[in-house]
Design a protein around this motif. Structure first.
Motif, mmCIF file in Angstrom:
data_model
loop_
_atom_site.group_PDB
_atom_site.id
_atom_site.type_symbol
_atom_site.label_atom_id
_atom_site.label_comp_id
_atom_site.label_asym_id
_atom_site.label_seq_id
_atom_site.Cartn_x
_atom_site.Cartn_y
_atom_site.Cartn_z
ATOM 1 N N GLU A 164 -16.790 75.900 36.987
ATOM 2 C CA GLU A 164 -17.195 77.559 36.937
ATOM 3 C C GLU A 164 -16.141 78.427 37.370
ATOM 4 O OE1 GLU A 164 -20.008 78.502 35.139
ATOM 5 O OE2 GLU A 164 -19.549 76.548 34.509
ATOM 6 N N ASN A 165 -15.092 77.853 38.033
ATOM 7 C CA ASN A 165 -13.894 78.737 38.688
ATOM 8 C C ASN A 165 -14.595 79.725 39.407
ATOM 9 O OD1 ASN A 165 -11.259 79.423 39.290
ATOM 10 N ND2 ASN A 165 -11.303 80.825 37.580
ATOM 11 N N VAL A 166 -15.472 79.401 40.612
ATOM 12 C CA VAL A 166 -16.129 80.418 41.469
ATOM 13 C C VAL A 166 -15.750 79.887 43.123
ATOM 14 C CG1 VAL A 166 -17.697 81.233 39.841
ATOM 15 C CG2 VAL A 166 -18.134 79.328 41.510
ATOM 16 N N ASN A 167 -15.873 80.815 43.858
ATOM 17 C CA ASN A 167 -15.902 80.367 45.343
ATOM 18 C C ASN A 167 -17.297 79.872 45.825
ATOM 19 O OD1 ASN A 167 -13.139 81.185 45.615
ATOM 20 N ND2 ASN A 167 -13.811 83.241 46.144
ATOM 21 N N PHE A 168 -17.215 78.720 46.470
ATOM 22 C CA PHE A 168 -18.591 78.180 46.565
ATOM 23 C C PHE A 168 -18.759 77.792 47.897
ATOM 24 C CE2 PHE A 168 -21.399 74.404 44.861
ATOM 25 C CZ PHE A 168 -22.538 75.018 44.753
ATOM 26 N N LEU A 169 -19.467 78.591 48.636
ATOM 27 C CA LEU A 169 -19.565 78.229 50.277
ATOM 28 C C LEU A 169 -20.965 77.285 50.384
ATOM 29 C CD1 LEU A 169 -18.920 82.051 51.212
ATOM 30 C CD2 LEU A 169 -17.379 80.205 50.581
ATOM 31 N N VAL A 170 -20.814 76.138 50.769
ATOM 32 C CA VAL A 170 -21.740 75.112 50.692
ATOM 33 C C VAL A 170 -22.108 74.932 52.306
ATOM 34 C CG1 VAL A 170 -22.392 72.834 49.991
ATOM 35 C CG2 VAL A 170 -20.916 74.035 48.544
ATOM 36 N N ALA A 171 -23.292 74.755 52.824
ATOM 37 C CA ALA A 171 -23.580 74.487 53.898
ATOM 38 C C ALA A 171 -24.409 73.194 53.599
ATOM 39 C CB ALA A 171 -24.565 75.792 54.649
ATOM 40 N N GLY A 172 -24.196 72.215 54.232
ATOM 41 C CA GLY A 172 -24.842 70.864 54.021
ATOM 42 C C GLY A 172 -25.639 70.453 55.236
ATOM 43 N N TYR A 173 -26.932 70.150 55.203
ATOM 44 C CA TYR A 173 -27.765 69.557 56.223
ATOM 45 C C TYR A 173 -27.148 68.360 56.471
ATOM 46 C CZ TYR A 173 -31.415 67.108 58.400
ATOM 47 O OH TYR A 173 -32.234 66.173 59.295
ATOM 48 N N ASN A 174 -26.780 67.885 57.981
ATOM 49 C CA ASN A 174 -26.095 66.777 58.347
ATOM 50 C C ASN A 174 -27.085 65.782 59.306
ATOM 51 O OD1 ASN A 174 -24.125 65.366 60.791
ATOM 52 N ND2 ASN A 174 -23.613 65.055 58.623
ATOM 53 N N ASN A 175 -27.398 64.704 58.220
ATOM 54 C CA ASN A 175 -28.170 63.666 58.783
ATOM 55 C C ASN A 175 -27.710 62.339 57.905
ATOM 56 O OD1 ASN A 175 -29.901 61.681 60.025
ATOM 57 N ND2 ASN A 175 -31.669 63.116 59.535
ATOM 58 N N PRO A 176 -26.463 61.824 58.132
ATOM 59 C CA PRO A 176 -25.900 60.676 57.237
ATOM 60 C C PRO A 176 -26.694 59.448 57.089
ATOM 61 C CG PRO A 176 -24.450 61.718 58.969
ATOM 62 C CD PRO A 176 -25.814 62.224 59.226
#
Length: 443
Positions: A164-176
């Motif tokens: 999509e050629n967009v800036n994508f700010l991704v905050a992922g919950y971390n519980n591997p």
């Protein structure tokens, strides 16, 4: 639900939880409002929302619950609220009768969109934001469950941002150990700003100076593979990560990360024995492959694979078209989707495919190495050639690579009626976890 959910005032209320107490919101919402105000930053937080209902609108609870993003401005005021549209095994939550398309403005001249987790694989709201509303920047909290070989977290989010050629700010919950990990700042066709895929419990704020995107009406969205930044030092988890985490990853890149595996036996596949040029098809969808290898590791095998049709995402049936080179641990199709290190050295991979109804598709480049990161954008090229009723997409490996898990194209088709909800909540109970994205602008 009631103990860990909160009322969320609408943006039209101009409510500042830090300063006001006329609405009974949670202490969490108040503290985040105060943090935004004290630090003069915008904040997006994902939280469970509740609101009273009547006998006509209630189901099994005396309240309606939504999986909700709340946006605060620099004064701690709630300026946007988005309720998740595409639920993923979340029986506690409702969806709005009409899906929400939510944007918010900032004082540094960027209009953002926001959505949540599973939404990224759907037309509404994700592609409505980028293609109809011309939004170039997205804030996105997620508790992603990584699936090999095509849908691990950083791989998918980098691919979507690129497509999509967009800036994508991704905050992922971390519980591997539960399967949730992966955060990043993605820069569209300029590649990855920073990304992490921790294999241990880990908290980190990713900071990157994100360049402003030109409005899509000012430049052609479909421009092929543009000049990319050198992202060789951008993967957080290489030079920049804490030494203890770095050593853990080098010892075993995926140790501790629970992975889902897609059944490759639904694909039409071909076992690679050496260099080859071949066309594979399934249900009128064809991919052309050219593969050249300088070295073959006998401890791993690779297959060409093509799939086109309806697949299950546990609660949703969706139309997808996929093709690529896939790692297997042996000759059996059941072993495909393996995540081993491999000395097999690919000197060239060319893949091309034609997609009809391209305005109703999203085609994402999909690459993955044995550390569960995408290949750097300098290592591959991507081109699109548009025609009246179709687009021809080609993707090529530029630099020789080993330790390859996936190299291909993943497409979602939003024309087929199969992409509809088929609710089935009996197997897993999914709880939303607090996810916070903080972003500062100095531009």
């Amino acid at each position: 639900m009631d103990d860990w959910s909160t009322i969320v005032p609408a943006a039209s209320k101009n409510y500042i939880p830090c300063d006001e107490n006329t609405i009974e919101i949670s202490e969490t919402l108040r503290r985040i409002s105060c943090a935004a105000k004290e630090n003069r930053i915008y904040v997006v937080i994902n939280i469970a929302e509740k609101l009273p209902c009547n006998k006509d609108t209630c189901t099994k609870h005396d309240k309606i619950y939504y999986n909700t993003n709340v946006v605060f401005d620099r004064n701690g005021k709630i300026i946007a609220r988005y309720r998740k549209t595409n639920l993923f095994i979340e029986p506690e939550f409702n969806v709005t009768e009409i899906p929400e398309i939510v944007t918010f403005d900032t004082d540094f001249g960027v209009k953002f969109g926001t959505f949540i987790c599973f939404d990224v694989l759907f037309n509404i709201p994700a592609l409505q934001l980028t293609r109809i509303h011309q939004i170039t920047d997205i804030v996105y909290p997620t508790a992603w469950f990584s699936e090999v070989p095509f849908l691990t977290a950083v791989q998918t989010h980098a691919g979507w941002s690129y497509a999509e050629n967009v800036n994508f700010l991704v905050a992922g919950y971390n519980n591997p150990s539960r399967g949730n990990t992966g955060s990043g700042i993605y820069l569209g066709r300029k590649g990855i700003g920073k990304a992490i895929m921790p294999s241990i419990l880990h908290e980190e704020v990713l900071i990157y100076e994100v360049p402003k995107m030109k409005k899509k009406t000012e430049s052609n969205h479909h421009t092929g593979h543009s000049v990319n930044v050198d992202d060789s030092t951008l993967y957080h988890g290489k030079e920049h990560v804490h030494d203890e985490l770095r050593k853990k990853r080098e010892a075993n890149a995926i140790d501790g990360i629970k992975l889902l595996y897609y059944k490759i036996d639904e694909f039409n596949t071909f076992l690679l024995e050496g260099n080859i040029t071949k066309t594979l098809c399934q249900n009128d969808f064809c991919c052309d492959f050219t593969v050249e290898m300088l070295n073959i590791d006998p401890t791993t095998r690779y297959r060409l694979g093509v799939f086109s049709g309806i697949r299950s995402f546990y609660v949703v049936n969706a139309s997808v078209s996929v093709c690529g080179v896939i790692q297997c641990s042996n000759q059996s199709i059941d072993s495909c989707g393996s995540t081993q290190q491999s000395r097999t050295l690919f000197s060239n991979i060319d893949i091309s495919a034609t997609y009809h109804n391209y305005k109703k598709n999203i085609v994402m480049p999909s690459t993955l190495n044995s550390e569960l990161y995408p290949l750097q954008t300098m290592d591959w090229s991507y081109d699109e050639h548009f025609h009246d009723d179709h687009v021809h997409v080609s993707m090529s490996l530029i630099n020789s690579k080993n330790n390859l898990l996936t190299f291909g194209l993943f497409s979602r088709n939003f024309v087929d009626s199969g992409a509809s909800l088929t609710a089935s909540f009996s197997t897993v109970t999914y709880f939303t976890t607090l996810l916070i994205t903080l972003f500062l602008s100095r531009l």
